[in-house]
Design a protein around this motif. Structure first.
Motif, short mmCIF file in Angstrom:
data_model
loop_
_atom_site.label_atom_id
_atom_site.label_comp_id
_atom_site.label_asym_id
_atom_site.label_seq_id
_atom_site.Cartn_x
_atom_site.Cartn_y
_atom_site.Cartn_z
N THR A 92 0.86 -1.18 0.00
CA THR A 92 0.00 0.00 0.00
C THR A 92 0.89 1.23 0.00
N ILE A 99 -4.51 10.11 -2.72
CA ILE A 99 -4.44 8.99 -3.67
C ILE A 99 -3.67 7.83 -3.03
N ALA A 101 -2.16 3.84 -3.76
CA ALA A 101 -1.86 2.77 -4.71
C ALA A 101 -1.94 1.43 -3.98
N GLN A 102 -2.77 0.55 -4.50
CA GLN A 102 -2.85 -0.83 -4.01
C GLN A 102 -2.08 -1.70 -5.00
N ILE A 103 -1.08 -2.39 -4.51
CA ILE A 103 -0.17 -3.14 -5.37
C ILE A 103 -0.18 -4.61 -4.97
N VAL A 114 -1.15 -2.84 -10.36
CA VAL A 114 -1.12 -1.58 -9.63
C VAL A 114 -2.42 -0.84 -9.89
N ARG A 115 -3.15 -0.50 -8.81
CA ARG A 115 -4.41 0.21 -8.93
C ARG A 115 -4.37 1.45 -8.03
N PHE A 116 -4.65 2.61 -8.61
CA PHE A 116 -4.69 3.87 -7.87
C PHE A 116 -6.14 4.28 -7.64
N THR A 117 -6.45 4.64 -6.41
CA THR A 117 -7.78 5.16 -6.10
C THR A 117 -7.64 6.52 -5.44
N ASP A 126 -5.24 1.91 -13.51
CA ASP A 126 -5.17 0.47 -13.34
C ASP A 126 -4.23 -0.07 -14.41
N ALA A 136 5.83 3.38 -8.34
CA ALA A 136 5.09 4.14 -7.33
C ALA A 136 5.71 4.00 -5.95
#
Length: 284
Positions: A92, A99, A101-103, A114-117, A126, A136
Protein backbone atom coordinates in the motif's frame (compact mmCIF):
# COMPACT_ATOMS: atom_id res chain seq x y z
CA UNK A 1 15.82 -14.59 -6.26
CA UNK A 2 12.85 -14.92 -3.99
CA UNK A 3 12.98 -17.95 -1.75
CA UNK A 4 9.46 -19.19 -2.38
CA UNK A 5 9.32 -21.34 -5.49
CA UNK A 6 6.27 -21.39 -7.68
CA UNK A 7 4.59 -24.59 -8.74
CA UNK A 8 5.51 -25.88 -12.19
CA UNK A 9 3.04 -25.08 -14.92
CA UNK A 10 1.44 -27.91 -16.83
CA UNK A 11 -0.74 -28.50 -19.86
CA UNK A 12 -4.45 -27.55 -19.89
CA UNK A 13 -6.35 -29.36 -17.19
CA UNK A 14 -3.20 -29.81 -15.10
CA UNK A 15 -1.67 -27.46 -12.54
CA UNK A 16 -1.27 -24.43 -14.79
CA UNK A 17 -4.64 -23.01 -13.81
CA UNK A 18 -3.86 -23.46 -10.12
CA UNK A 19 -0.49 -21.76 -10.38
CA UNK A 20 -2.06 -18.91 -12.31
CA UNK A 21 -4.26 -18.10 -9.34
CA UNK A 22 -1.81 -18.30 -6.45
CA UNK A 23 -2.47 -22.01 -5.96
CA UNK A 24 -6.27 -21.76 -6.27
CA UNK A 25 -8.09 -23.55 -9.06
CA UNK A 26 -9.17 -21.24 -11.90
CA UNK A 27 -12.28 -22.61 -13.62
CA UNK A 28 -12.21 -19.76 -16.14
CA UNK A 29 -8.96 -21.05 -17.62
CA UNK A 30 -9.43 -24.75 -17.02
CA UNK A 31 -12.84 -24.86 -18.67
CA UNK A 32 -11.78 -22.97 -21.77
CA UNK A 33 -9.83 -24.07 -24.78
CA UNK A 34 -7.09 -21.85 -26.13
CA UNK A 35 -8.81 -20.94 -29.35
CA UNK A 36 -11.95 -19.92 -27.52
CA UNK A 37 -10.16 -17.56 -25.16
CA UNK A 38 -8.16 -15.95 -27.93
CA UNK A 39 -11.29 -15.35 -29.99
CA UNK A 40 -13.41 -14.08 -27.10
CA UNK A 41 -10.66 -11.91 -25.56
CA UNK A 42 -8.46 -10.65 -28.40
CA UNK A 43 -7.20 -7.67 -26.40
CA UNK A 44 -5.99 -9.93 -23.57
CA UNK A 45 -4.49 -12.34 -26.10
CA UNK A 46 -2.63 -9.45 -27.74
CA UNK A 47 -1.33 -8.23 -24.38
CA UNK A 48 0.31 -11.50 -23.34
CA UNK A 49 3.19 -11.59 -25.87
CA UNK A 50 4.04 -7.98 -24.99
CA UNK A 51 4.25 -8.87 -21.32
CA UNK A 52 6.30 -11.98 -22.08
CA UNK A 53 8.75 -9.92 -24.13
CA UNK A 54 9.06 -7.36 -21.32
CA UNK A 55 9.74 -10.07 -18.74
CA UNK A 56 12.26 -11.78 -21.01
CA UNK A 57 14.37 -8.63 -21.35
CA UNK A 58 13.82 -6.89 -18.00
CA UNK A 59 16.73 -6.25 -15.64
CA UNK A 60 16.43 -5.43 -11.95
CA UNK A 61 18.24 -2.12 -12.40
CA UNK A 62 16.25 -0.91 -15.41
CA UNK A 63 13.01 1.09 -15.45
CA UNK A 64 9.94 -1.09 -15.74
CA UNK A 65 7.31 -1.52 -18.45
CA UNK A 66 3.69 -0.44 -17.96
CA UNK A 67 0.63 -2.05 -19.57
CA UNK A 68 -2.46 0.10 -19.16
CA UNK A 69 -5.65 -1.83 -18.47
CA UNK A 70 -7.91 1.17 -19.02
CA UNK A 71 -10.63 0.31 -21.52
CA UNK A 72 -10.78 -3.42 -20.77
CA UNK A 73 -14.23 -4.60 -19.78
CA UNK A 74 -15.11 -6.54 -16.62
CA UNK A 75 -14.78 -9.94 -18.31
CA UNK A 76 -11.35 -9.07 -19.68
CA UNK A 77 -10.15 -7.84 -16.30
CA UNK A 78 -11.43 -11.04 -14.71
CA UNK A 79 -9.47 -13.01 -17.26
CA UNK A 80 -6.34 -10.97 -16.54
CA UNK A 81 -6.76 -11.79 -12.85
CA UNK A 82 -7.11 -15.47 -13.69
CA UNK A 83 -3.98 -15.46 -15.83
CA UNK A 84 -1.61 -13.61 -13.49
CA UNK A 85 -3.00 -14.81 -10.16
CA UNK A 86 -2.15 -13.33 -6.76
CA UNK A 87 1.34 -13.78 -5.41
CA UNK A 88 2.82 -13.40 -1.93
CA UNK A 89 3.84 -9.72 -2.04
CA UNK A 90 1.38 -6.85 -1.60
CA UNK A 91 1.87 -3.17 -0.85
CA UNK A 92 0.00 0.00 0.00
CA UNK A 93 1.43 3.35 -1.05
CA UNK A 94 0.03 6.67 0.18
CA UNK A 95 0.50 9.53 -2.28
CA UNK A 96 -0.38 13.23 -2.05
CA UNK A 97 -3.98 14.43 -2.37
CA UNK A 98 -5.35 11.28 -0.77
CA UNK A 99 -4.44 8.99 -3.67
CA UNK A 100 -3.57 5.43 -2.62
CA UNK A 101 -1.86 2.77 -4.71
CA UNK A 102 -2.85 -0.83 -4.01
CA UNK A 103 -0.17 -3.14 -5.37
CA UNK A 104 -0.14 -6.92 -5.70
CA UNK A 105 2.53 -9.07 -7.25
CA UNK A 106 1.28 -11.85 -9.51
CA UNK A 107 2.36 -15.46 -9.06
CA UNK A 108 5.03 -14.56 -11.61
CA UNK A 109 7.71 -12.58 -9.79
CA UNK A 110 8.31 -9.15 -11.26
CA UNK A 111 4.81 -8.81 -12.74
CA UNK A 112 2.65 -6.48 -10.65
CA UNK A 113 -0.96 -5.25 -10.67
CA UNK A 114 -1.12 -1.58 -9.63
CA UNK A 115 -4.41 0.21 -8.93
CA UNK A 116 -4.69 3.87 -7.87
CA UNK A 117 -7.78 5.16 -6.10
CA UNK A 118 -8.63 8.72 -5.09
CA UNK A 119 -9.75 9.97 -1.70
CA UNK A 120 -13.33 9.34 -2.80
CA UNK A 121 -12.58 5.70 -3.67
CA UNK A 122 -12.79 6.32 -7.40
CA UNK A 123 -10.42 4.29 -9.56
CA UNK A 124 -7.79 6.64 -11.01
CA UNK A 125 -5.49 4.21 -12.83
CA UNK A 126 -5.17 0.47 -13.34
CA UNK A 127 -2.19 -1.18 -14.99
CA UNK A 128 0.26 -4.07 -15.00
CA UNK A 129 3.92 -3.30 -14.42
CA UNK A 130 7.02 -5.39 -15.12
CA UNK A 131 9.88 -4.39 -12.85
CA UNK A 132 11.79 -5.18 -9.68
CA UNK A 133 9.29 -3.09 -7.70
CA UNK A 134 6.57 -0.75 -9.01
CA UNK A 135 7.82 2.77 -9.60
CA UNK A 136 5.09 4.14 -7.33
CA UNK A 137 6.94 2.63 -4.36
CA UNK A 138 10.21 4.39 -5.17
CA UNK A 139 8.52 7.69 -5.98
CA UNK A 140 6.57 7.75 -2.73
CA UNK A 141 9.67 6.86 -0.71
CA UNK A 142 11.56 9.70 -2.44
CA UNK A 143 9.02 12.22 -1.12
CA UNK A 144 10.25 11.75 2.45
CA UNK A 145 12.70 14.05 4.22
CA UNK A 146 16.34 13.90 3.16
CA UNK A 147 18.10 13.90 6.52
CA UNK A 148 17.73 12.22 9.89
CA UNK A 149 15.95 14.43 12.43
CA UNK A 150 18.69 14.03 15.07
CA UNK A 151 17.44 16.81 17.31
CA UNK A 152 13.80 15.76 17.46
CA UNK A 153 13.89 13.98 20.83
CA UNK A 154 16.13 13.32 23.81
CA UNK A 155 17.74 9.90 23.45
CA UNK A 156 16.85 7.49 26.29
CA UNK A 157 20.32 5.88 26.24
CA UNK A 158 23.78 6.09 24.66
CA UNK A 159 22.86 3.06 22.55
CA UNK A 160 19.93 4.90 20.94
CA UNK A 161 22.08 7.95 20.30
CA UNK A 162 24.84 5.84 18.75
CA UNK A 163 22.32 4.07 16.50
CA UNK A 164 20.83 7.35 15.34
CA UNK A 165 24.30 8.67 14.56
CA UNK A 166 25.09 5.50 12.57
CA UNK A 167 21.84 5.79 10.62
CA UNK A 168 22.49 9.46 9.81
CA UNK A 169 26.01 8.68 8.60
CA UNK A 170 24.90 5.90 6.26
CA UNK A 171 21.96 7.92 4.93
CA UNK A 172 24.35 10.72 3.99
CA UNK A 173 26.83 8.27 2.43
CA UNK A 174 24.17 6.50 0.38
CA UNK A 175 22.62 9.75 -0.85
CA UNK A 176 26.06 10.97 -1.94
CA UNK A 177 26.83 7.91 -4.06
CA UNK A 178 26.74 9.11 -7.69
CA UNK A 179 25.78 5.68 -8.97
CA UNK A 180 22.79 5.28 -6.63
CA UNK A 181 20.35 7.05 -8.97
CA UNK A 182 21.38 4.99 -12.00
CA UNK A 183 21.51 1.71 -10.09
CA UNK A 184 18.96 1.98 -7.28
CA UNK A 185 19.33 -1.67 -6.28
CA UNK A 186 22.94 -1.20 -5.14
CA UNK A 187 23.50 -2.79 -1.71
CA UNK A 188 23.00 -0.48 1.21
CA UNK A 189 23.72 -0.84 4.92
CA UNK A 190 21.86 -3.08 7.36
CA UNK A 191 21.57 -2.58 11.11
CA UNK A 192 20.26 -5.74 12.76
CA UNK A 193 18.45 -4.46 15.82
CA UNK A 194 17.68 -8.00 17.01
CA UNK A 195 21.38 -8.57 17.70
CA UNK A 196 21.89 -5.35 19.67
CA UNK A 197 21.12 -4.45 23.30
CA UNK A 198 18.21 -2.19 22.33
CA UNK A 199 15.53 -1.49 24.91
CA UNK A 200 11.85 -0.80 24.28
CA UNK A 201 12.55 2.87 25.04
CA UNK A 202 15.34 2.89 22.46
CA UNK A 203 13.01 1.37 19.87
CA UNK A 204 10.30 3.92 20.61
CA UNK A 205 12.89 6.71 20.26
CA UNK A 206 14.05 5.40 16.86
CA UNK A 207 10.46 5.02 15.68
CA UNK A 208 9.49 8.53 16.68
CA UNK A 209 12.67 10.06 15.28
CA UNK A 210 12.62 8.27 11.91
CA UNK A 211 8.83 8.63 11.56
CA UNK A 212 6.25 6.68 9.57
CA UNK A 213 6.61 6.74 5.80
CA UNK A 214 4.16 6.28 2.92
CA UNK A 215 4.97 2.68 1.93
CA UNK A 216 3.93 -0.61 3.54
CA UNK A 217 4.94 -3.90 1.92
CA UNK A 218 4.12 -7.41 3.14
CA UNK A 219 5.54 -10.65 1.76
CA UNK A 220 3.81 -13.80 2.97
CA UNK A 221 5.11 -17.35 2.79
CA UNK A 222 5.71 -19.86 5.58
CA UNK A 223 6.13 -16.78 7.76
CA UNK A 224 6.02 -13.18 6.63
CA UNK A 225 8.23 -10.19 6.01
CA UNK A 226 7.06 -6.62 6.62
CA UNK A 227 8.88 -3.77 4.91
CA UNK A 228 8.00 -0.20 5.90
CA UNK A 229 9.39 3.05 4.58
CA UNK A 230 10.18 5.47 7.35
CA UNK A 231 9.64 9.21 7.01
CA UNK A 232 13.41 9.50 6.50
CA UNK A 233 14.60 8.93 2.94
CA UNK A 234 16.54 5.72 2.31
CA UNK A 235 15.66 4.25 5.75
CA UNK A 236 13.47 1.14 5.82
CA UNK A 237 12.21 -1.06 8.63
CA UNK A 238 12.42 -4.77 7.73
CA UNK A 239 10.89 -7.34 10.07
CA UNK A 240 10.59 -11.11 9.67
CA UNK A 241 7.94 -13.15 11.48
CA UNK A 242 7.61 -16.92 11.80
CA UNK A 243 4.45 -18.92 11.13
CA UNK A 244 3.26 -18.14 14.66
CA UNK A 245 3.60 -14.39 13.99
CA UNK A 246 6.53 -14.08 16.39
CA UNK A 247 9.14 -11.47 15.45
CA UNK A 248 12.36 -13.34 14.64
CA UNK A 249 14.46 -10.64 12.93
CA UNK A 250 14.19 -6.87 13.23
CA UNK A 251 16.44 -4.61 11.19
CA UNK A 252 16.84 -1.22 9.56
CA UNK A 253 18.08 -1.04 5.98
CA UNK A 254 19.59 2.12 4.51
CA UNK A 255 19.38 2.26 0.73
CA UNK A 256 16.86 1.51 -1.98
CA UNK A 257 13.73 -0.63 -1.51
CA UNK A 258 14.98 -3.69 0.44
CA UNK A 259 15.69 -6.80 -1.68
CA UNK A 260 13.15 -8.80 0.35
CA UNK A 261 10.38 -6.96 -1.52
CA UNK A 262 11.95 -6.92 -4.98
CA UNK A 263 12.21 -9.26 -7.94
CA UNK A 264 15.71 -10.16 -9.16
CA UNK A 265 16.86 -10.35 -12.77
CA UNK A 266 16.68 -14.15 -12.82
CA UNK A 267 13.07 -13.99 -11.59
CA UNK A 268 12.01 -12.19 -14.78
CA UNK A 269 13.33 -14.97 -17.04
CA UNK A 270 11.47 -17.61 -15.05
CA UNK A 271 8.29 -15.53 -15.09
CA UNK A 272 8.54 -15.01 -18.86
CA UNK A 273 8.66 -18.77 -19.36
CA UNK A 274 5.73 -19.40 -17.04
CA UNK A 275 3.57 -16.77 -18.75
CA UNK A 276 4.58 -18.17 -22.14
CA UNK A 277 3.34 -21.60 -21.06
CA UNK A 278 0.00 -20.12 -20.03
CA UNK A 279 -0.28 -18.33 -23.37
CA UNK A 280 0.49 -21.53 -25.31
CA UNK A 281 -1.88 -23.60 -23.19
CA UNK A 282 -4.90 -21.32 -23.33
CA UNK A 283 -4.52 -18.67 -26.04
CA UNK A 284 -3.14 -20.51 -29.08
Amino acid sequence: MKAAALADLAAPGGTASAAANGGKFTPLLAAANGEGLAERSPRVAALLPLMIAALATQDADRPGHLFDLDGLDAAELELIDGVIGAGEVSATVALPDGIVAQIRESVMAGLWRVRFTGADGRLVADYLEVGAIPEAVRRAAAMTRRTVATGALSAPSPTALALLSEIAQHVAEYAARPEAAARPSLPGHTITLSLLPVSDADMAFLHQTLGDGPVQIVSRGHGSCRVLATATRHVWSVQYFNASSDLVLDSLEIGDVPPAACAATEDFRDSAERLRQIEQAYFT
